[in-house]
Design a protein around this motif. Structure first.
Motif, PDB file in Angstrom:
ATOM      1  N   LYS A  17       0.848  -1.183   0.000  1.00  0.00           N
ATOM      2  CA  LYS A  17       0.000   0.000   0.000  1.00  0.00           C
ATOM      3  C   LYS A  17       0.886   1.236   0.000  1.00  0.00           C
ATOM      4  O   LYS A  17       2.008   1.206   0.473  1.00  0.00           O
ATOM      5  CB  LYS A  17      -0.884   0.021   1.247  1.00  0.00           C
ATOM      6  CG  LYS A  17      -1.948  -1.059   1.241  1.00  0.00           C
ATOM      7  CD  LYS A  17      -2.841  -0.938   2.462  1.00  0.00           C
ATOM      8  CE  LYS A  17      -3.967  -1.915   2.465  1.00  0.00           C
ATOM      9  NZ  LYS A  17      -3.647  -3.279   2.191  1.00  0.00           N
ATOM     10  N   ARG A  18       0.332   2.316  -0.510  1.00  0.00           N
ATOM     11  CA  ARG A  18       1.049   3.573  -0.508  1.00  0.00           C
ATOM     12  C   ARG A  18       1.339   3.993   0.927  1.00  0.00           C
ATOM     13  O   ARG A  18       0.512   3.796   1.807  1.00  0.00           O
ATOM     14  CB  ARG A  18       0.181   4.624  -1.194  1.00  0.00           C
ATOM     15  CG  ARG A  18       1.004   5.693  -1.824  1.00  0.00           C
ATOM     16  CD  ARG A  18       0.204   6.566  -2.760  1.00  0.00           C
ATOM     17  NE  ARG A  18       0.954   7.800  -2.807  1.00  0.00           N
ATOM     18  CZ  ARG A  18       0.466   8.982  -2.546  1.00  0.00           C
ATOM     19  NH1 ARG A  18      -0.791   9.114  -2.280  1.00  0.00           N
ATOM     20  NH2 ARG A  18       1.231  10.034  -2.559  1.00  0.00           N
ATOM     21  N   HIS A  63       4.450   5.015  -4.738  1.00  0.00           N
ATOM     22  CA  HIS A  63       3.553   4.751  -5.871  1.00  0.00           C
ATOM     23  C   HIS A  63       3.619   3.273  -6.226  1.00  0.00           C
ATOM     24  O   HIS A  63       4.692   2.677  -6.186  1.00  0.00           O
ATOM     25  CB  HIS A  63       3.979   5.605  -7.069  1.00  0.00           C
ATOM     26  CG  HIS A  63       3.085   5.442  -8.261  1.00  0.00           C
ATOM     27  ND1 HIS A  63       1.836   5.992  -8.324  1.00  0.00           N
ATOM     28  CD2 HIS A  63       3.256   4.776  -9.421  1.00  0.00           C
ATOM     29  CE1 HIS A  63       1.288   5.673  -9.483  1.00  0.00           C
ATOM     30  NE2 HIS A  63       2.127   4.934 -10.168  1.00  0.00           N
ATOM     31  N   ASP A  94      -4.757   8.823   7.441  1.00  0.00           N
ATOM     32  CA  ASP A  94      -5.249   8.538   6.087  1.00  0.00           C
ATOM     33  C   ASP A  94      -6.298   9.543   5.633  1.00  0.00           C
ATOM     34  O   ASP A  94      -6.400   9.849   4.447  1.00  0.00           O
ATOM     35  CB  ASP A  94      -5.833   7.123   6.006  1.00  0.00           C
ATOM     36  CG  ASP A  94      -4.755   6.058   6.132  1.00  0.00           C
ATOM     37  OD1 ASP A  94      -3.559   6.383   5.968  1.00  0.00           O
ATOM     38  OD2 ASP A  94      -5.114   4.897   6.391  1.00  0.00           O
ATOM     39  N   ASP A 118      -8.739  12.437   1.570  1.00  0.00           N
ATOM     40  CA  ASP A 118      -7.825  11.297   1.686  1.00  0.00           C
ATOM     41  C   ASP A 118      -6.408  11.809   1.440  1.00  0.00           C
ATOM     42  O   ASP A 118      -6.119  12.321   0.359  1.00  0.00           O
ATOM     43  CB  ASP A 118      -8.195  10.226   0.660  1.00  0.00           C
ATOM     44  CG  ASP A 118      -7.419   8.938   0.843  1.00  0.00           C
ATOM     45  OD1 ASP A 118      -6.230   9.007   1.194  1.00  0.00           O
ATOM     46  OD2 ASP A 118      -7.989   7.870   0.602  1.00  0.00           O
ATOM     47  N   ARG A 154      -3.717  10.097   1.056  1.00  0.00           N
ATOM     48  CA  ARG A 154      -2.944   9.222   0.170  1.00  0.00           C
ATOM     49  C   ARG A 154      -3.182   9.572  -1.286  1.00  0.00           C
ATOM     50  O   ARG A 154      -2.289   9.494  -2.115  1.00  0.00           O
ATOM     51  CB  ARG A 154      -3.292   7.761   0.423  1.00  0.00           C
ATOM     52  CG  ARG A 154      -2.905   7.303   1.837  1.00  0.00           C
ATOM     53  CD  ARG A 154      -3.600   6.046   2.215  1.00  0.00           C
ATOM     54  NE  ARG A 154      -5.045   6.291   2.235  1.00  0.00           N
ATOM     55  CZ  ARG A 154      -5.944   5.443   2.664  1.00  0.00           C
ATOM     56  NH1 ARG A 154      -5.576   4.273   3.113  1.00  0.00           N
ATOM     57  NH2 ARG A 154      -7.229   5.739   2.670  1.00  0.00           N
ATOM     58  N   THR A 155      -4.435   9.968  -1.627  1.00  0.00           N
ATOM     59  CA  THR A 155      -4.764  10.261  -3.013  1.00  0.00           C
ATOM     60  C   THR A 155      -5.014  11.759  -3.251  1.00  0.00           C
ATOM     61  O   THR A 155      -4.984  12.212  -4.376  1.00  0.00           O
ATOM     62  CB  THR A 155      -6.046   9.512  -3.429  1.00  0.00           C
ATOM     63  OG1 THR A 155      -7.125   9.954  -2.601  1.00  0.00           O
ATOM     64  CG2 THR A 155      -5.857   8.001  -3.300  1.00  0.00           C
ATOM     65  N   GLU A 167      -7.879  13.184  -2.682  1.00  0.00           N
ATOM     66  CA  GLU A 167      -9.235  13.334  -3.184  1.00  0.00           C
ATOM     67  C   GLU A 167     -10.250  13.631  -2.077  1.00  0.00           C
ATOM     68  O   GLU A 167     -10.075  13.253  -0.943  1.00  0.00           O
ATOM     69  CB  GLU A 167      -9.655  12.048  -3.910  1.00  0.00           C
ATOM     70  CG  GLU A 167      -8.858  11.790  -5.165  1.00  0.00           C
ATOM     71  CD  GLU A 167      -9.165  10.426  -5.790  1.00  0.00           C
ATOM     72  OE1 GLU A 167      -9.981   9.678  -5.238  1.00  0.00           O
ATOM     73  OE2 GLU A 167      -8.570  10.149  -6.832  1.00  0.00           O
TER      74      GLU A 167
END
Length: 188
Positions: free
Chosen positions: A8-9, A24, A130, A178, A180-181, A183
């Motif tokens: 996972k990232r 990534h 997260d 989030d 991590r992304t 978004e």
């Protein structure tokens, strides 16, 4: 041991004997039968800050790096550095802004949930929660009646990070993001 399919990232693993944080992951699914799925990983060595790119099969595995997590607090940013404080002993330390470029859009002063990753009494990285909550400071006015449509618009958060949010949200609304992304996840 963590198999490649579970990478996972922001996971910290041992690559060539040194702790690396996965930045990534690209999954390559083979077209031929019997061929193995490849996981192409870009990771940063947490001690030297060098980036590496490696490919692993789904059955390959790496050791999770052994490190200690300590709760910390983000204090402030100056021209080149970001300054933090250990929540336990109140000692202060800093990181170069370039080393935390991916995390800067999500850092706010006194933000809860930040942890330092410590190896041999040396802080080698910081880890953000997260999901975080931030306030929209700039966006186009909300359009009444558009809450049912799936259309989105850009919204600038308090740190300057821009996310796509539903068209009906207004300035001053607190949203969940989030880290991590980057978004939008929902309204708080």
């Amino acid at each position: 041991m963590v198999p490649a399919k579970d990478f996972k990232r922001r996971m910290v693993v041992e690559i060539d004997g040194a702790p690396h944080m996965i930045e990534h992951i690209q999954v390559q699914t083979p077209s031929a039968r019997g061929a193995a799925t490849l996981y192409k990983v870009k990771a940063r060595n947490l001690k030297t800050k060098n980036r590496v790119e490696k490919a692993y099969r789904g059955t390959d595995s790496l050791n999770e790096s052994s490190f200690e997590r300590k709760p910390i607090q983000y204090l402030y940013r100056d021209a080149d550095d970001l300054h933090f404080m250990d929540s336990g002993d109140f000692s202060q330390f800093s990181f170069k802004a370039d080393d935390l470029a991916d995390q800067i859009p999500f850092l706010t002063e006194n933000m809860p949930g930040i942890e330092a990753l410590v190896v041999d009494d040396e802080v080698i990285a910081i880890d953000l929660p997260d999901t975080i909550e931030m306030t929209i400071v700039e966006t186009a006015p909300g359009v009444r009646g558009n809450s049912a449509t799936g259309r989105t618009k850009p919204a600038t958060l308090v740190t300057g990070h821009v996310v796509q949010v539903p068209e009906h949200l207004e300035e001053g609304t607190t949203v969940r993001v989030d880290t991590r992304t980057g978004e939008y996840l929902g309204r708080v």
